[in-house]
Design an enzyme around this catalytic site. Structure first.
Site, PDB file in Angstrom:
ATOM      1  N   LYS A  54      19.493  -7.122   6.443  1.00 48.01           N
ATOM      2  CA  LYS A  54      19.725  -8.508   7.158  1.00 48.01           C
ATOM      3  C   LYS A  54      20.544  -7.971   8.524  1.00 48.01           C
ATOM      4  CE  LYS A  54      20.425 -10.668   2.742  1.00 48.01           C
ATOM      5  NZ  LYS A  54      21.437 -10.698   1.544  1.00 48.01           N
ATOM      6  N   GLN A  98      26.677 -11.326  -0.953  1.00 43.52           N
ATOM      7  CA  GLN A  98      25.449 -10.474  -1.720  1.00 43.52           C
ATOM      8  C   GLN A  98      25.810 -10.853  -3.329  1.00 43.52           C
ATOM      9  OE1 GLN A  98      22.744  -9.539  -0.412  1.00 43.52           O
ATOM     10  NE2 GLN A  98      21.651  -9.197  -2.197  1.00 43.52           N
ATOM     11  N   ASP A 121      23.864 -19.330   2.486  1.00 46.50           N
ATOM     12  CA  ASP A 121      22.815 -19.358   1.309  1.00 46.50           C
ATOM     13  C   ASP A 121      22.545 -20.692   0.868  1.00 46.50           C
ATOM     14  OD1 ASP A 121      22.026 -16.795   0.509  1.00 46.50           O
ATOM     15  OD2 ASP A 121      23.882 -16.157  -0.127  1.00 46.50           O
TER      16      ASP A 121
HETATM   17  N1  GUN Z   1      20.875 -11.628  -3.942  1.00 43.85           N
HETATM   18  C1  GUN Z   1      19.354 -11.749  -3.961  1.00 43.85           C
HETATM   19  N2  GUN Z   1      18.906 -12.621  -3.372  1.00 43.85           N
HETATM   20  C2  GUN Z   1      20.009 -13.174  -2.624  1.00 43.85           C
HETATM   21  C3  GUN Z   1      20.200 -14.350  -1.807  1.00 43.85           C
HETATM   22  O1  GUN Z   1      19.457 -14.948  -1.128  1.00 43.85           O
HETATM   23  N3  GUN Z   1      21.496 -14.331  -1.299  1.00 43.85           N
HETATM   24  C4  GUN Z   1      22.466 -13.780  -1.839  1.00 43.85           C
HETATM   25  N4  GUN Z   1      23.665 -13.919  -1.458  1.00 43.85           N
HETATM   26  N5  GUN Z   1      22.529 -12.624  -2.691  1.00 43.85           N
HETATM   27  C5  GUN Z   1      20.963 -12.455  -2.941  1.00 43.85           C
END
Ligand code: GUN
Length: 300
Positions: A54, A98, A121
């Site tokens: 990311k 996350q 998100d």
């Molecule tokens: N962990 C796995 N996929 C995601 C996601 O799309 N967003 C977040 N914040 N954590 C994750």
């Protein structure tokens, strides 16, 4: 029939290119650089890989990346204090915490502490409610990526019959809401659904998001259907040598590709779209925060 393979990797590259162009314009015309903050608690190796990717892609798109790595035993109050600081930091337009978080932390409490307009998100209860009532919101990245692939393949989704297998808050439910907003006729299937095979066979659009390796077989698929496989499962692959593994989706690709009209592979299908949509959401959040028009084609 042999299905067309939907190239999510190539599509994600196009999205990232559009994001980069928009970021360049925001800088040149308004002196704005979108910023994305990612918060990681603990040392889960898979999460660390995601967070690194990311960060890299955020910078490649010309945006600012802020990483906050906290130890696994971070008290909840300290994490909430970090979120609060990011909420008020004007250089941060998007915040992602996350998941999963360590057991001693209340996940919902932390997610709902994020300023809704920075919740890239789309997990904050306000954004969930806005999406559920068909209003403008931040849309979860993976379902947004699936929607982009479906619209690209099908044009209008109006009147199509869609079955979403899986009822998670992260994928299944928001996916169903997005399909409904595009006037598809939507059913959510899950572990208690009766005769799930027959239900799946009614679907013009079949989205699999259950986390069960290769559960959906070719004879569950309607001829010509568009199949979107959200699953990423690591399974043993003794044929590749001792201790080797490989990634598979929730769909048995080989048999489903014989029947479907189009299908996403794993890897290289939905996966790359998720981060591309995270970048798109960050640009959208930056535009909204500054009262600017939203990037066309990058929002739901
Ligand atoms: N962990 C796995 N996929 C995601 C996601 O799309 N967003 C977040 N914040 N954590 C994750």
């Amino acid at each position: 029939m042999t299905a067309e393979k939907i190239d999510g990797k190539a599509f994600a590259e196009v999205v990232r290119q559009q994001v980069t162009e928009h970021v360049t314009k925001l800088k040149a015309d308004h002196g704005l650089t979108p910023g994305l903050a990612v918060v990681l608690v603990g040392e889960d190796p898979a999460s660390e890989v995601y967070v690194r990717n990311k960060g890299r892609q955020t910078v490649e798109a010309g945006m600012q990346s802020f990483e906050h790595k906290l130890p696994a035993d971070t008290p909840q109050s300290d994490l909430l204090a970090v979120v609060e600081r990011l909420n008020t930091d004007p250089s941060v337009h998007g915040i992602l915490v996350q998941l999963p978080l360590p057991d001693h932390i209340d996940e919902a409490l932390v997610i709902n502490a994020i300023a809704p307009e920075k919740d890239v998100d789309g997990f904050h209860i306000s954004n969930v409610g806005l999406l559920g009532t068909g209003q403008k919101s931040m849309v979860p990245c993976t379902p947004l990526g699936c929607l982009m692939l479906l619209r690209d393949r099908l044009g209008s989704l109006s009147g199509k019959s869609a079955v979403v297998v899986g009822r998670s808050n992260i994928v299944g439910k928001p996916m169903a809401n997005l399909l409904l907003r595009d006037s598809a006729t939507v059913t959510i299937a899950h572990s208690r659904t009766k005769d799930i095979e027959a239900l799946c066979r009614t679907a013009d659009i079949l989205v699999a998001a259950v986390g069960r390796p290769e559960m959906i077989k070719g004879d569950w698929v309607k001829p010509g259907a568009v199949v979107i496989d959200v699953g990423i499962n690591r399974i043993d692959a003794p044929e590749r040598g001792e201790g080797k593994t490989r990634l598979v989706g929730d769909v048995d690709y080989a048999s489903a590709a014989e029947v479907a009209g189009a299908i996403t592979p794993v890897p290289g299908g939905v996966g790359p779209m998720t981060i591309a949509c995270l970048l798109a959401n960050t640009v959208t959040a930056c535009c909204r925060a500054n009262g600017l028009p939203e990037p066309e084609g990058l929002t739901a």
